[in-house]
Design a protein around this motif. Structure first.
Motif, PDB file in Angstrom:
ATOM      1  N   GLU A   1      -3.150  -8.499  -6.581  1.00  0.00           N
ATOM      2  CA  GLU A   1      -3.979  -9.450  -7.175  1.00  0.00           C
ATOM      3  C   GLU A   1      -4.995  -8.640  -8.261  1.00  0.00           C
ATOM      4  N   ALA A   2      -5.469  -7.484  -7.813  1.00  0.00           N
ATOM      5  CA  ALA A   2      -6.488  -6.724  -8.400  1.00  0.00           C
ATOM      6  C   ALA A   2      -5.426  -6.060  -9.499  1.00  0.00           C
TER       7      ALA A   2
ATOM      8  N   PRO B   1       0.842  -1.224   0.003  1.00  0.00           N
ATOM      9  CA  PRO B   1      -0.007  -0.096   0.161  1.00  0.00           C
ATOM     10  C   PRO B   1       1.066   1.324  -0.013  1.00  0.00           C
TER      11      PRO B   1
ATOM     12  N   ALA C   1      -5.400   0.341  -7.590  1.00  0.00           N
ATOM     13  CA  ALA C   1      -5.190  -0.818  -7.265  1.00  0.00           C
ATOM     14  C   ALA C   1      -3.883  -1.064  -6.571  1.00  0.00           C
TER      15      ALA C   1
ATOM     16  N   ASP D   1      -2.962  -3.653  -3.633  1.00  0.00           N
ATOM     17  CA  ASP D   1      -3.707  -4.839  -3.996  1.00  0.00           C
ATOM     18  C   ASP D   1      -3.008  -5.644  -5.258  1.00  0.00           C
TER      19      ASP D   1
ATOM     20  N   LEU E   1      -3.583   0.827  -3.220  1.00  0.00           N
ATOM     21  CA  LEU E   1      -4.144   0.093  -2.204  1.00  0.00           C
ATOM     22  C   LEU E   1      -3.342  -1.122  -1.731  1.00  0.00           C
TER      23      LEU E   1
END
Length: 243
Positions: free
Chosen positions: A218-219, A103, A211, A216, A214
């Protein structure tokens, strides 16, 4: 310190290389088009030495082919070359996202900046993500408007900054930048004549950087994989139209 003449020549060399690259990306220099050092030197009103050096640089980047007797010509990438570019960027991006994504912190507060406090490295990184997001927003607007000239400029800078920010590795960022430019060089002549242009321009820049902000992975990977699938579908379409 280098002599001032060397500095000037190197600066001119970069400017000529950038100008010619932009000519290729804009489609004003077409794949297969030939020219000589003398022609380019006369066009820009400069000496032959920085022009020759700029053309050699562009050849090293895979954008030009050189012929000892005929000069230089714009490299003509094939559909299979383009597929290879997509596969290479997919493998590299997938790897750096899985390894490096975390993040991003909130941007450095304006009040702290006013007090003269130095930002922490992680906070500086958060500001950098915000800057990349703004480039992404501009790229999305251009993609949805079908403005290739604006899109290409923002897209190339977006990906270069994003790769450097996420990987913290200039070698990876430079490799992906080279692939990005080559992919656009291949795509531009086809896209400019495509009636379904808007249907093939990627506009996931903001989704991707959000994404990554954050943390993330995988996103982010899902966004890029969907983009790569779209790119390969477009390549398949080009082959069908050619038969």
């Amino acid at each position: 310190m280098p002599a001032s003449g060397a500095v000037t020549r190197n600066t001119l060399r970069r400017q000529i290389a950038d100008a010619l690259r932009d000519e290729v990306l804009a489609g004003r220099l077409q794949p297969g088009e030939e020219f000589t050092v003398k022609q380019i030197a006369e066009q820009y009103g400069v000496s032959a030495t920085p022009v020759r050096e700029a053309l050699v640089d562009l050849s090293a980047q895979g954008l030009l082919d050189s012929d000892q007797h005929r000069g230089f010509r714009v490299h003509q990438f094939s559909v299979d070359d383009y597929r290879g570019m997509v596969e290479a960027r997919m493998l590299v991006v997938d790897g750096i996202f899985r390894r490096h994504v975390r993040p991003a912190p909130a941007p450095f507060p304006a009040s702290a900046a006013a007090s003269g406090s130095a930002p922490e490295p992680d906070v500086t990184r958060g500001v950098a993500f915000l800057s990349v997001r703004r480039r992404g927003e501009a790229a999305v607007r251009a993609a949805r408007a079908g403005d290739l000239d604006i899109l290409i400029g923002y897209d190339i800078r977006y990906w270069r900054e994003l790769a450097r920010l996420v990987s913290a590795n200039d070698y990876i960022a430079d490799f992906l930048h080279r692939l990005r430019v080559q992919a656009w060089v291949f795509s531009v002549p086809y896209l400019r004549s495509d009636r379904d242009l808007l249907g093939w321009l990627w506009s996931g820049h903001v989704d991707l950087v959000d994404a990554l902000t954050l943390g993330d992975a995988e996103a982010a990977i899902a966004v890029v994989r969907a983009y790569n699938r779209q790119s390969l579908e477009w390549a398949d379409r080009l082959e069908r139209l050619a038969t």
